[in-house]
Design an enzyme around this catalytic site. Structure first.
Site, PDB file in Angstrom:
ATOM      1  N   ASN A 107     -21.859  16.393  32.155  1.00 27.73           N
ATOM      2  CA  ASN A 107     -23.123  15.965  31.556  1.00 27.73           C
ATOM      3  C   ASN A 107     -23.014  14.509  31.132  1.00 27.73           C
ATOM      4  O   ASN A 107     -21.972  14.075  30.639  1.00 27.73           O
ATOM      5  CB  ASN A 107     -23.417  16.833  30.318  1.00 27.73           C
ATOM      6  CG  ASN A 107     -24.705  16.441  29.612  1.00 27.73           C
ATOM      7  OD1 ASN A 107     -25.734  16.240  30.257  1.00 27.73           O
ATOM      8  ND2 ASN A 107     -24.658  16.321  28.293  1.00 27.73           N
ATOM      9  N   HIS A 109     -24.361  11.962  28.445  1.00 24.64           N
ATOM     10  CA  HIS A 109     -24.996  12.039  27.124  1.00 24.64           C
ATOM     11  C   HIS A 109     -25.080  10.634  26.518  1.00 24.64           C
ATOM     12  O   HIS A 109     -24.074   9.910  26.495  1.00 24.64           O
ATOM     13  CB  HIS A 109     -24.183  12.959  26.209  1.00 24.64           C
ATOM     14  CG  HIS A 109     -24.794  13.114  24.858  1.00 24.64           C
ATOM     15  ND1 HIS A 109     -25.883  13.939  24.625  1.00 24.64           N
ATOM     16  CD2 HIS A 109     -24.509  12.526  23.664  1.00 24.64           C
ATOM     17  CE1 HIS A 109     -26.230  13.857  23.350  1.00 24.64           C
ATOM     18  NE2 HIS A 109     -25.415  13.006  22.745  1.00 24.64           N
ATOM     19  N   SER A 136     -21.550   8.806  27.041  1.00 23.37           N
ATOM     20  CA  SER A 136     -20.353   9.588  27.369  1.00 23.37           C
ATOM     21  C   SER A 136     -20.649  10.481  28.577  1.00 23.37           C
ATOM     22  O   SER A 136     -21.758  10.992  28.719  1.00 23.37           O
ATOM     23  CB  SER A 136     -19.971  10.514  26.201  1.00 23.37           C
ATOM     24  OG  SER A 136     -19.835   9.801  24.995  1.00 23.37           O
ATOM     25  N   ASP A 145     -22.881  19.647  24.032  1.00 22.61           N
ATOM     26  CA  ASP A 145     -22.373  18.267  23.973  1.00 22.61           C
ATOM     27  C   ASP A 145     -20.987  18.174  23.329  1.00 22.61           C
ATOM     28  O   ASP A 145     -20.643  17.148  22.735  1.00 22.61           O
ATOM     29  CB  ASP A 145     -23.355  17.349  23.211  1.00 22.61           C
ATOM     30  CG  ASP A 145     -24.712  17.257  23.903  1.00 22.61           C
ATOM     31  OD1 ASP A 145     -24.765  17.376  25.134  1.00 22.61           O
ATOM     32  OD2 ASP A 145     -25.717  17.074  23.190  1.00 22.61           O
TER      33      ASP A 145
HETATM   34  C1  GRF Z   1     -30.557   9.291  30.113  1.00 22.16           C
HETATM   35  O1  GRF Z   1     -30.721   8.418  29.051  1.00 22.16           O
HETATM   36  C2  GRF Z   1     -29.509  10.328  29.790  1.00 22.16           C
HETATM   37  O2  GRF Z   1     -28.466   9.851  29.039  1.00 22.16           O
HETATM   38  C3  GRF Z   1     -30.317  11.320  29.008  1.00 22.16           C
HETATM   39  O3  GRF Z   1     -31.539  11.378  29.667  1.00 22.16           O
HETATM   40  C4  GRF Z   1     -31.778  10.138  30.300  1.00 22.16           C
HETATM   41  C5  GRF Z   1     -32.050  10.415  31.735  1.00 22.16           C
HETATM   42  O4  GRF Z   1     -32.527   9.300  32.401  1.00 22.16           O
HETATM   43  N1  GRF Z   1     -29.619  12.567  28.877  1.00 22.16           N
HETATM   44  P1  GRF Z   1     -32.851   9.373  33.943  1.00 22.16           P
HETATM   45  O5  GRF Z   1     -33.752  10.586  34.164  1.00 22.16           O
HETATM   46  O6  GRF Z   1     -31.563   9.506  34.694  1.00 22.16           O
HETATM   47  O7  GRF Z   1     -33.564   8.101  34.265  1.00 22.16           O
END
Ligand code: GRF
Length: 222
Positions: A107, A109, A136, A145
């Protein structure tokens, strides 16, 4: 993308991280499928533009989380992934799904875990008075998470930052971080080992930093 390491990406929205994965030249991995839980997810369009198989499994079509995750697991398994990447996938997965892909599920995050698990990480980093923020990539375990962190990108917080500016400045780092991490996994330089992260022969005690990880990816033979 030229490699034979099979990556399936789960996304819910914009899909810019998926876009970064799709655009890496000479990657050791190949994105073989994109699965979204929302029919309007831009990630589906990105997949189509790159001729990658895509499917929407709309969570609203299922009676409960277990039923949705069972359909999702079946779809993902049919794509025979070496790695499943949660890139902006806004659904909490059941332990059954997580167990089915244990060690093959990561994932992205937007915080320096273990700080700020869950949502609204940019606002919470500011409210906590943090001087540094970041992103991360971690292996997914049953605790939200909280799985072992593989790699992080760090971003100094500036006095003028608000949640929107932090999100905007962090996004390009997220893209680099995710691509570097998937590439290292595809190369076998980083592995899951009994619930811990193995880098080469050593167990990781502190997450890799993006700038160092990019060096490893470049240095690896072949
Ligand atoms: C990113 O900021 C990621 O960290 C979070 O959701 C957002 C996804 O962005 N979990 P995208 O859909 O890849 O543009």
């Amino acid at each position: 993308m030229t490699g034979d390491y099979r990556v399936v990406v789960l996304a819910s929205g914009r899909g810019s991280n998926l876009g970064a994965l799709l655009q890496k030249p000479d990657a050791r991995y190949r994105v073989v499928g994109v699965v979204c839980n929302r029919p309007d997810a831009a990630a589906l369009t990105r997949a189509r533009e790159h001729a990658v198989a895509s499917q929407c499994i709309d969570h609203r079509d299922y009676a409960d989380r277990e039923a949705f995750d069972a359909a999702l697991a079946q779809c993902v398994a049919s794509l025979r992934p070496d790695l499943v990447v949660l890139a902006g996938f806004m659904r909490i997965l059941t332990p059954t799904f997580i167990q089915a892909f244990a060690g093959r599920l990561i994932n992205l995050h937007p915080s320096l875990l273990p700080r700020h698990r869950g949502l609204e990480t940019h606002r919470r980093a500011l409210e906590a008075g943090d001087t540094e923020h970041g992103a991360s990539v971690h292996f997914v375990t049953a605790d939200l998470d909280a799985g072992p962190v593989i790699m992080q990108a760090h971003l100094p917080i500036e006095p003028h930052d608000d949640a929107a500016s932090l999100a905007q400045r962090l996004l390009p780092l997220e893209h680099q971080l995710l691509v570097a991490c998937v590439e290292l996994l595809a190369r076998g330089s980083v592995e899951w080992h009994n619930g811990q992260v193995l880098v080469g022969e050593k167990l990781l005690t502190v997450p890799l930093r993006l700038e160092i990880a990019e060096g490893i990816a470049c240095d690896s033979p072949g």
